[in-house]
Design a protein around this motif. Structure first.
Motif, mmCIF file in Angstrom:
data_model
loop_
_atom_site.group_PDB
_atom_site.id
_atom_site.type_symbol
_atom_site.label_atom_id
_atom_site.label_comp_id
_atom_site.label_asym_id
_atom_site.label_seq_id
_atom_site.Cartn_x
_atom_site.Cartn_y
_atom_site.Cartn_z
ATOM 1 N N THR A 323 6.406 48.099 16.957
ATOM 2 C CA THR A 323 5.515 48.782 16.016
ATOM 3 C C THR A 323 5.304 47.873 14.820
ATOM 4 O OG1 THR A 323 6.349 50.963 16.669
ATOM 5 C CG2 THR A 323 5.202 50.807 14.558
ATOM 6 N N SER A 324 4.048 47.660 14.433
ATOM 7 C CA SER A 324 3.744 46.792 13.291
ATOM 8 C C SER A 324 4.159 47.462 11.994
ATOM 9 C CB SER A 324 2.255 46.470 13.247
ATOM 10 O OG SER A 324 1.857 45.766 14.407
ATOM 11 N N THR A 325 4.830 46.694 11.133
ATOM 12 C CA THR A 325 5.327 47.230 9.867
ATOM 13 C C THR A 325 5.198 46.171 8.776
ATOM 14 O OG1 THR A 325 6.934 48.648 10.988
ATOM 15 C CG2 THR A 325 7.327 48.191 8.657
ATOM 16 N N ARG A 326 4.868 46.611 7.586
ATOM 17 C CA ARG A 326 4.817 45.728 6.430
ATOM 18 C C ARG A 326 6.078 45.953 5.603
ATOM 19 N NH1 ARG A 326 0.404 45.668 1.534
ATOM 20 N NH2 ARG A 326 1.558 47.563 0.991
ATOM 21 N N ILE A 327 6.847 44.868 5.405
ATOM 22 C CA ILE A 327 8.119 44.971 4.697
ATOM 23 C C ILE A 327 8.023 44.219 3.375
ATOM 24 C CG2 ILE A 327 10.571 44.354 4.768
ATOM 25 C CD1 ILE A 327 10.492 44.758 7.761
ATOM 26 N N TRP A 336 4.563 40.911 7.241
ATOM 27 C CA TRP A 336 4.340 41.751 8.415
ATOM 28 C C TRP A 336 5.349 41.403 9.507
ATOM 29 C CZ3 TRP A 336 1.446 45.983 8.760
ATOM 30 C CH2 TRP A 336 0.447 46.175 7.798
ATOM 31 N N ASN A 369 15.694 46.757 11.942
ATOM 32 C CA ASN A 369 14.843 47.912 11.597
ATOM 33 C C ASN A 369 14.180 47.687 10.246
ATOM 34 O OD1 ASN A 369 17.006 48.406 9.814
ATOM 35 N ND2 ASN A 369 18.007 49.694 11.357
#
Length: 369
Positions: A323-327, A336, A369
Motif C-alpha cells: 500500500t502506498s504511503t507518505r511518511i 513515499w 510499518n
C-alpha cells in the motif's frame, strides 16, 4: 528498473541459450554424456541458511545509519538489525525439485529498480515471478529504508563488493518473503539491450505514446502507441518509462512492473523460436560480459532444457502486495514508501514461491510499518 527487467531478461536469455546449446551438445557428445553433465543445482541445506537457526545472530553489517543528504559520507556501521530466525516449530522440508531465485538488474549508478523473486517447480513445470516494488519499506536502520537501497549498501560497505550487495539484498528480501532465495542472477542494463536485439526485437502493445525527456540522464523516450516491434533500446525505454512529458501519461511503479512482466513473456516467446540457435554465440557473449550469477552454465543449461521439453514451462507473474504511503521524515520533508500487506503477501508467497512444504507465517516475516 530497466536493469531489473534486464535481469529477468537475463534469466530468459540463459534459458534460451540453454535450449539452443542443449541441441548442439547432445549432437556433439551424445545423450548419455549430456545427461551426466547437465544436472539441476543443489539447493542450500537448512544448516547453510542462517535464517533457520533460532539462535543465529549474524555478525555481518547489514544495517547502516544514513545521514542525509549524502548517506555514503556519513556511514555508521551498526550491529545486525535483522534477527533472521524462523520459528523453531514446524516441518521445514523442501518441496521436491523446487528452486528459487533472486533476479535483479542495475544501471551504472547501481540503482536496482527491478527486483524479482522467481521460483521454478520442476514437478508441475510451473514458474513464478513476484516483482518487488523498488520503494518497498524494509525494517532496517537507515534513513532510506527502501529495498532498492539494499544492493548498493552491501556493495559499497560490506567489504565484499558485488557478493556483499547480493547478500544484503537477499537478507532484506528475507524480511519480506520469509526465506532467502537459493540462487541469484543480476543483469547489467547493456545486456538487456543486446539480448532484445539478438532475438530480433520483441512485439509489444504500447498503451499510449510514451514521451519523456530528461537531459540530466541523457534520456529521451519516444515510442508511439500501438502493437509494434521494439528493438533493444526502445524495449529498455518501454520498461523504464514512468514519468511522462504529458502528466496524463505518468504511470505508477506497479504499472511499470506490469510492463516488465509483459516484456518478459514476449522475450520468452521469441527465444523459443528455432531460429534462435543461430544467435547462441551472441547470447553467450552477452551472458559472459554482462550477467552475474552463482549458477554454472551446465545448471543453466538444465533449466533451459526444462523450458524446451514437452509443452514447456508455464510462467505466472505477480506484484508483491503493498500500500502506498507518505511518511514524514521531518515536518517539511516526506518520502513515499510501499508498505507490505502481510495478509495478501503471505497468501501470494505460499501459493507461488514458498520452497517449503510448510506455510510461511507472519512469525517468519519482519515487516516495516
Amino acid at each position: 528498473m530497466l536493469k531489473r527487467l534486464i535481469n529477468s531478461r537475463r534469466l530468459l536469455v540463459k534459458t534460451m541459450v540453454i535450449t539452443s546449446i542443449s541441441a548442439l551438445v547432445v549432437v556433439g557428445v551424445g545423450f548419455s554424456a549430456w545427461r551426466a553433465l547437465v544436472q539441476p543445482p543443489s539447493v542450500p541445506t537448512l544448516s547453510e541458511q542462517p535464517f533457520f537457526n533460532p539462535n543465529y545472530r549474524d555478525t555481518h553489517d547489514t544495517a547502516f545509519d544514513f545521514a542525509e543528504p549524502h548517506p555514503d559520507d556519513a556511514l555508521i556501521n551498526a550491529p545486525d538489525d535483522l534477527p533472521f530466525s524462523l520459528a523453531s516449530s514446524g516441518d521445514w522440508t523442501r518441496k521436491e525439485d523446487f528452486f528459487t531465485f533472486l533476479v535483479f538488474g542495475y544501471d551504472d549508478g547501481l540503482n536496482t529498480d527491478t527486483i524479482m523473486v522467481a521460483a521454478y517447480d520442476a514437478v508441475t513445470r510451473q514458474a513464478y515471478i513476484v516483482s518487488i516494488p523498488r520503494d518497498t519499506r524494509v525494517d532496517v536502520r537507515r534513513n532510506i529504508r527502501r529495498i532498492n537501497s539494499a544492493y548498493p549498501v552491501g556493495l559499497r560497505h560490506s567489504g565484499e563488493g558485488h557478493a556483499g550487495g547480493v547478500d544484503q539484498l537477499k537478507r532484506e528480501l528475507q524480511t519480506l518473503i520469509g526465506f532467502r532465495p537459493d540462487f541469484y542472477v543480476s543483469v547489467e542494463e547493456e545486456a538487456f539491450v543486446r539480448l532484445i536485439d539478438a532475438v530480433g526485437g520483441v512485439y509489444i502493445n504500447v498503451p499510449f505514446h510514451m514521451r519523456y525527456d530528461d537531459p540530466c540522464q541523457d534520456l529521451r523516450i519516444n515510442i508511439p502507441a500501438g502493437h509494434q516491434l521494439l528493438n533493444g533500446e526502445n524495449a529498455l525505454h518501454f520498461v523504464r518509462f514512468r514519468l511522462g512529458n504529458d502528466p496524463r501519461h505518468t504511470i505508477s511503479d506497479m504499472q511499470r512492473m506490469k510492463h516488465q512482466q509483459e516484456l518478459i513473456n514476449a522475450v520468452m516467446q521469441q527465444m523459443m523460436s528455432p531460429r534462435m540457435i543461430a544467435q547462441v554465440p551472441e547470447l553467450i557473449r552477452t551472458y559472459r560480459d554482462h550477467v552475474s550469477t552463482d549458477l554454472t552454465m551446465l545448471q543453466l543449461l538444465w533449466f533451459a532444457e526444462q523450458a524446451s521439453l514437452g509443452a514447456g514451462i508455464t510462467l505466472h507473474t505477480y506484484n508483491y502486495p503493498t500500500t502506498s504511503t507518505r511518511i514524514a521524515i521531518t515536518p517539511e520533508v516526506f518520502r513515499w514508501y510501499e508498505i507490505p500487506d502481510a495478509t495478501d503477501a503471505l497468501e501470494l508467497i505460499n501459493r507461488t514461491i514458498n520452497p517449503f512444504t510448510t506455510d510461511i507465517t507472519t512469525a517468519n516475516l519482519q515487516l516495516a510499518n
